[in-house]
Design a protein around this motif. Structure first.
Motif, PDB file in Angstrom:
ATOM      1  N   ILE A  69      58.122   6.474 -93.438  1.00  0.00           N
ATOM      2  CA  ILE A  69      56.960   7.223 -92.931  1.00  0.00           C
ATOM      3  C   ILE A  69      56.198   6.228 -92.214  1.00  0.00           C
ATOM      4  O   ILE A  69      55.984   5.119 -92.777  1.00  0.00           O
ATOM      5  N   ASN A  71      52.296   4.878 -90.513  1.00  0.00           N
ATOM      6  CA  ASN A  71      50.863   4.675 -90.715  1.00  0.00           C
ATOM      7  C   ASN A  71      50.389   5.341 -92.171  1.00  0.00           C
ATOM      8  O   ASN A  71      49.345   5.936 -92.500  1.00  0.00           O
ATOM      9  N   ILE A  72      50.926   4.828 -93.153  1.00  0.00           N
ATOM     10  CA  ILE A  72      50.857   4.966 -94.574  1.00  0.00           C
ATOM     11  C   ILE A  72      50.896   3.442 -95.012  1.00  0.00           C
ATOM     12  O   ILE A  72      51.402   2.707 -94.432  1.00  0.00           O
ATOM     13  N   SER A  79      56.257   6.199-100.171  1.00  0.00           N
ATOM     14  CA  SER A  79      56.774   5.511 -98.925  1.00  0.00           C
ATOM     15  C   SER A  79      58.256   5.181 -99.239  1.00  0.00           C
ATOM     16  O   SER A  79      58.438   4.871-100.462  1.00  0.00           O
ATOM     17  N   THR A 104      55.678   0.106 -92.272  1.00  0.00           N
ATOM     18  CA  THR A 104      54.833   1.422 -92.195  1.00  0.00           C
ATOM     19  C   THR A 104      53.692   1.394 -91.273  1.00  0.00           C
ATOM     20  O   THR A 104      53.224   2.527 -90.643  1.00  0.00           O
ATOM     21  N   ASP A 162      54.407  16.335 -94.026  1.00  0.00           N
ATOM     22  CA  ASP A 162      52.900  16.037 -93.568  1.00  0.00           C
ATOM     23  C   ASP A 162      51.622  16.380 -94.385  1.00  0.00           C
ATOM     24  O   ASP A 162      50.886  15.408 -94.682  1.00  0.00           O
ATOM     25  N   ARG A 166      49.399  13.663 -96.587  1.00  0.00           N
ATOM     26  CA  ARG A 166      47.939  13.668 -96.557  1.00  0.00           C
ATOM     27  C   ARG A 166      47.053  13.829 -97.638  1.00  0.00           C
ATOM     28  O   ARG A 166      45.992  13.406 -97.840  1.00  0.00           O
ATOM     29  N   SER A 171      45.022  10.563 -96.237  1.00  0.00           N
ATOM     30  CA  SER A 171      45.000  10.184 -94.763  1.00  0.00           C
ATOM     31  C   SER A 171      43.918  10.983 -93.759  1.00  0.00           C
ATOM     32  O   SER A 171      43.819  11.879 -94.486  1.00  0.00           O
ATOM     33  N   ASP A 175      45.036   9.782 -88.450  1.00  0.00           N
ATOM     34  CA  ASP A 175      46.411   9.038 -88.777  1.00  0.00           C
ATOM     35  C   ASP A 175      47.612   9.814 -88.329  1.00  0.00           C
ATOM     36  O   ASP A 175      47.880  11.034 -88.809  1.00  0.00           O
ATOM     37  N   LEU A 177      50.956  10.566 -88.717  1.00  0.00           N
ATOM     38  CA  LEU A 177      52.372  10.148 -89.556  1.00  0.00           C
ATOM     39  C   LEU A 177      53.373  10.694 -88.820  1.00  0.00           C
ATOM     40  O   LEU A 177      53.470  11.577 -88.285  1.00  0.00           O
TER      41      LEU A 177
END
Ligand code: GLP
Length: 241
Positions: A69, A71-72, A79, A104, A162, A166, A171, A175, A177
């Protein structure tokens, strides 16, 4: 495609784990691709138990995850990095330098895809790729409509996942994802593939994957074309075959 149906879910986890263990025994310096999710979580627990009973030769094994994934944080327990680290890498004592994952977070994800694919190619070929099955037929994060010629890229996430991520990570809406994933072409280059699916909710997807037309609108159907692919199922997932 070879189809194996296990009587119970426990047998399904164990049979799949045994195949991974046998691959490690046979090719201890190999590159092996894994996947994350509920299905493979049970398989990894069975694999860790096998290793605890009778240690596998993992010092020179290389392992990667088929997707991640974007942007985490890697520290987020959802993850792929975190899951494989805790489910497989640490329990099997695989050296961290042999654990290959995409970042990530990256300033340029197209460049990150190139880097990840090159890192795998440097240690390849992939001796075994273990895959789970998305309910809509996705493989990795390759959603319906992904070209069979795709190579490592960042796909969109499905809405439910998603929203869950979040919720769990807090998030911000800005962001972006995404699902960084090996493409279908990369997956098909693996020397051997095991697709594992269990439970009632996968039964109709399994039927379409095995008996439906080979089409980009149903990514898992491409596995019908792979020369060395085994589909391992429990009875419930095989109910409609
Ligand atoms: C996610 C992952 C896939 C995985 C699939 C199945 O979409 N990106 O790699 O195969 O989930 O997950 P589960 O086993 O939880 O059904």
């Amino acid at each position: 495609m070879k189809i194996t149906v296990c009587h119970t879910e426990t047998e399904f986890f164990e049979a799949t784990a045994q195949r991974i263990a046998a691959q490690i025994q046979a090719t201890p310096r190999a590159l092996i691709g894994l996947s994350t999710g509920r299905t493979t979580g049970g398989i990894h627990a069975a694999l860790a138990a096998i290793h605890q009973q009778s240690p596998l030769p993992t010092a020179q094994l290389s392992v990667f995850g088929v997707d991640e994934i974007t942007n985490i944080s890697r520290e987020y327990p959802g993850s792929c990095y975190y899951m494989l680290l805790h489910e497989v890498i640490q329990p099997l004592g695989i050296p961290l330098e042999n654990y290959l994952m995409p970042e990530t977070r990256a300033p340029d994800f197209a460049a990150e895809c190139v880097r990840f694919q090159a890192a795998l190619a440097a240690r390849g070929p992939v001796a075994l790729q273990v895959l789970g099955l998305g309910e809509n037929g996705h493989l990795g994060f390759n959603q319906p409509g992904t070209p069979f010629g795709s190579t490592t890229w960042v796909s969109r996430m499905d809405e439910q996942l998603d929203a869950r991520i979040r919720r769990e990570t807090g998030s911000c809406p800005e962001d972006d994802l995404g699902g960084l994933t090996l493409g279908i072409k990369n997956i098909m280059h693996s020397e051997r593939i095991i697709l594992a699916a269990n439970g009632k909710r996968k039964a109709s997807t399994v039927k379409d994957m095995i008996h439906g037309p080979v089409t980009e609108s149903f990514p898992a159907s491409v596995l019908q074309l792979h020369p060395c692919c085994e589909v391992i199922l429990d009875k419930e997932a095989a109910a409609l075959l």
